[in-house]
Write a protein that holds these residues in place. Structure first.
Motif, PDB file in Angstrom:
ATOM      1  N   ARG A  10       0.817  -1.223   0.000  1.00 28.48           N
ATOM      2  CA  ARG A  10       0.000   0.000   0.000  1.00 28.48           C
ATOM      3  C   ARG A  10       0.845   1.265   0.000  1.00 28.48           C
ATOM      4  NH1 ARG A  10      -3.358  -0.706   5.068  1.00 28.48           N
ATOM      5  NH2 ARG A  10      -2.088  -2.541   5.470  1.00 28.48           N
TER       6      ARG A  10
ATOM      7  N   ASP B  67      -6.765  -3.159  10.315  1.00 30.85           N
ATOM      8  CA  ASP B  67      -7.304  -2.338   9.234  1.00 30.85           C
ATOM      9  C   ASP B  67      -7.961  -3.201   8.159  1.00 30.85           C
ATOM     10  OD1 ASP B  67      -7.824  -0.039   7.840  1.00 30.85           O
ATOM     11  OD2 ASP B  67      -5.793   0.238   7.091  1.00 30.85           O
TER      12      ASP B  67
ATOM     13  N   ALA C 168      -8.256  -4.002   4.773  1.00 34.26           N
ATOM     14  CA  ALA C 168      -7.397  -3.675   3.630  1.00 34.26           C
ATOM     15  C   ALA C 168      -7.607  -4.702   2.534  1.00 34.26           C
ATOM     16  CB  ALA C 168      -5.929  -3.661   4.058  1.00 34.26           C
TER      17      ALA C 168
ATOM     18  N   GLU D 186       0.653  -4.688   9.209  1.00 36.88           N
ATOM     19  CA  GLU D 186       0.027  -3.368   9.310  1.00 36.88           C
ATOM     20  C   GLU D 186       1.073  -2.291   9.118  1.00 36.88           C
ATOM     21  OE1 GLU D 186      -3.127  -2.893   9.542  1.00 36.88           O
ATOM     22  OE2 GLU D 186      -4.001  -4.699  10.407  1.00 36.88           O
TER      23      GLU D 186
END
Length: 582
Positions: free
Chosen positions: A54, A307, A309, A346
């Motif tokens: 990401r 999260d 994702a 994360e």
């Protein structure tokens, strides 16, 4: 020289000096063990693309202050070593120059699942841990761990996201190939050996730190579904055997493992345990792991607890089982309160900064985890030796010594379940093969295209499973362990036409009663090459394996068994420990 850079000072002094110089943001970055990819040419991946990345590498290191990464994917050995050196150089140029600690999932066997392990590629190829359990020798497992250590060190991996010491008590569970089977006693003995092989007598500059998983024992999943996914989140103990599943982790702590990873599972109905995922569970991480077992190493959560994702371009829910209603910030706080030190997969250090500035988490609590994480970097010698030698890496990875050891272990792990006077094969028979490479088979016999022309058939099968939708879940082989009606009819037709050696790759316990009754010989493998199988079939090598779990008679028996109880199906076709001498 700044005190933390002085190798002559005690580690604790160096840790405290470095900690005192760190900003809040730099501390927060240490709490994230993020995934990274690399470009095939060994350059740093900077585009925030692909199924897992990401943020670009420079952004994570220079701006996010992250220094712990898990490399995804398989690449050339030289390119990997050069990438590691570029990554370490990037970290060296930051304000404090904290070196990167690089980790990896297993890379020495045959499973290829981006959420669990990679096939060996250039590394030496060994059977899956189930195969090592089938052999059952702690000395061999220690030698395997030492091989992993030497190959990993050469390319810069300093943390092994293994061994996996869950117990294979639910026959349908998809993660069994990475375990040592259903026996707590055997698993306890083998994890001690594995940790010794990876870390040596004590953690130091020539060690690879062992992140043992998945505390306090995955495996007893309702209906055998995996807690990577919402439909598999519940972990149940109808047999009341949570202490049985805990035993290997006690052995790992006694062996000095450096790190521990709790699983995703949400325990249901266990007295004294809050019904939230283990990564958020204070009863388990602090009460059980820290206080009862006395573990003072690093606790890193499994990947993706905070999260929501995407994975592979698909929406993916965080594995925040039991705390789905909490915000990302609240989930992070609960995990820290529970006793976690680091968040796997994360990359949101701003969440930790917010927690400290709001007063929800004290900086003293943050420092306790950062202290553990920094200490390991110093103990591993990363401040003095962060770079690797690409030439040495190419010499070491897949070296003849290691490849020979792995090849021998593949052959030894094969488990002969039945043999109706077929094995060993002799001379050069006409061979009909399915699931076996014709080129390899031609070294042992005359390969024919029609079973009617064959003296013997060799059929390699995989444990059946149900196809699941979605990119990520498709890698987790779950559901029924029995062949469908049409496929079973095809298999039995071949067995009726020609004497057939059937070899089944057991990533889970397959349901094989009809095949066991009709095959001229039935062999189980846990990751072995065609050459390994044929060497055993022709008497050129000896199969020594014994089943590391039982093989059930029917899916009805599987569904009636208790997921936390080992070898609990009624009237199995083959019991735990079965195996014939050949």
């Amino acid at each position: 020289m700044l005190p933390y850079r002085d190798p002559n000072r005690p580690v604790d002094q160096r840790v405290e000096d470095l900690l005192s110089r760190m900003t809040l943001a730099e501390k927060a970055g240490q709490l994230f063990h993020a995934m990274l990819t690399m470009n095939a040419d060994g350059s740093l991946a900077e585009a925030a693309d692909g199924p897992f990345l990401r943020h670009g590498t420079t952004e994570l290191v220079a701006d996010g202050h992250l220094t712990h990464f898990n490399l995804l994917g398989r690449y050339g050995v030289r390119e990997t070593a050069e990438w590691v050196n570029r990554l370490q150089a990037l970290a060296a140029d930051t304000r404090l120059g904290i070196p990167v600690t690089l980790s990896t999932d297993p890379r020495h066997a045959f499973t290829d699942n981006p959420g669990a392990s990679f096939n060996s590629g250039a590394f030496s190829a060994w059977p899956e841990p189930l195969g090592l359990a089938a052999i059952g020798e702690p000395e061999l497992v220690e030698r395997f761990g030492d091989t992993v250590r030497r190959e990993y060190l050469s390319v810069g991996f300093r943390v092994a996201l293994h061994p996996q010491i869950d117990l294979a008590t639910e026959p349908r569970w998809s993660r069994q190939s990475g375990t040592f089977g259903s026996s707590a006693e055997v698993t306890s003995a083998l994890v001690r050996a594995y940790v010794r092989g990876l870390q040596g007598p004590r953690l130091g500059p020539r060690s690879v730190a062992a992140m043992v998983k998945h505390f306090p024992g995955g495996g007893p999943q309702r209906d055998g579904e995996d807690p990577h996914f919402p439909h598999g989140k519940e972990q149940i103990y109808p047999g009341g055997m949570h202490e049985y599943h805990l035993a290997p982790f006690r052995a790992a702590v006694e062996a000095g493992c450096s790190q521990m990873m709790p699983y995703y599972g949400q325990p249901i109905g266990v007295d004294g345990w809050e019904e939230v995922g283990f990564g958020f569970n204070r009863d388990v991480l602090t009460g059980l792991l820290r206080e009862r077992l006395g573990f003072d190493g690093i606790v890193c959560t499994d990947w993706g607890l905070l999260d929501d994702a995407p994975i592979g371009g698909e929406p993916h829910e965080a594995r925040a089982w039991g705390v789905e209603h909490l915000t990302v910030t609240e989930r992070a706080a609960k995990a820290l309160d529970a006793g976690a030190d680091q968040f796997g997969g994360e990359q949101c250090p701003e969440v930790i900064v917010e927690l400290i500035r709001s007063g929800r988490i004290s900086e003293e609590r943050l420092d306790a985890s950062v202290r553990r994480l920094l200490r390991e970097k110093f103990v591993l010698g990363l401040f003095e030796r962060r770079y690797v030698d690409p030439d040495r890496a190419e010499e070491t990875v897949g070296a003849a010594e290691f490849t020979t050891l792995g090849d021998t272990a593949q052959r030894r792990s094969l488990t002969v379940l039945t043999n109706h006077s077929l094995l060993p094969l002799t001379d050069r028979p006409n061979l009909y093969v399915e699931g076996v490479g014709a080129q390899t088979a031609s070294l042992y016999g005359n390969v024919v295209a029609d079973p009617a022309d064959a003296d013997v058939a060799v059929l390699r099968l995989r444990t059946p499973y149900e196809e699941r939708p979605g990119f990520f879940e498709s890698f987790f082989h779950s559901g029924s362990l029995a062949f469908g009606e049409e496929r079973l009819k095809e298999i039995l037709g071949l067995l009726a036409a020609v004497p057939t050696l059937v070899c089944v790759n057991l990533e889970r316990p397959a349901v094989l009663p009809e095949i066991a009754a009709k095959a001229a010989a039935l062999v189980a493998d846990y990751g072995a090459s065609d050459a390994a199988l044929l060497d055993v079939a022709f008497g050129r090598a000896r199969a020594e394996g014994r089943l590391p779990f039982e093989l059930p008679r029917s899916m009805a028996a599987v569904e009636a068994s208790r997921p936390d109880v080992p070898n609990d199906t009624e009237d199995p076709v083959f019991p735990y420990g079965h195996g014939l001498a050949l």
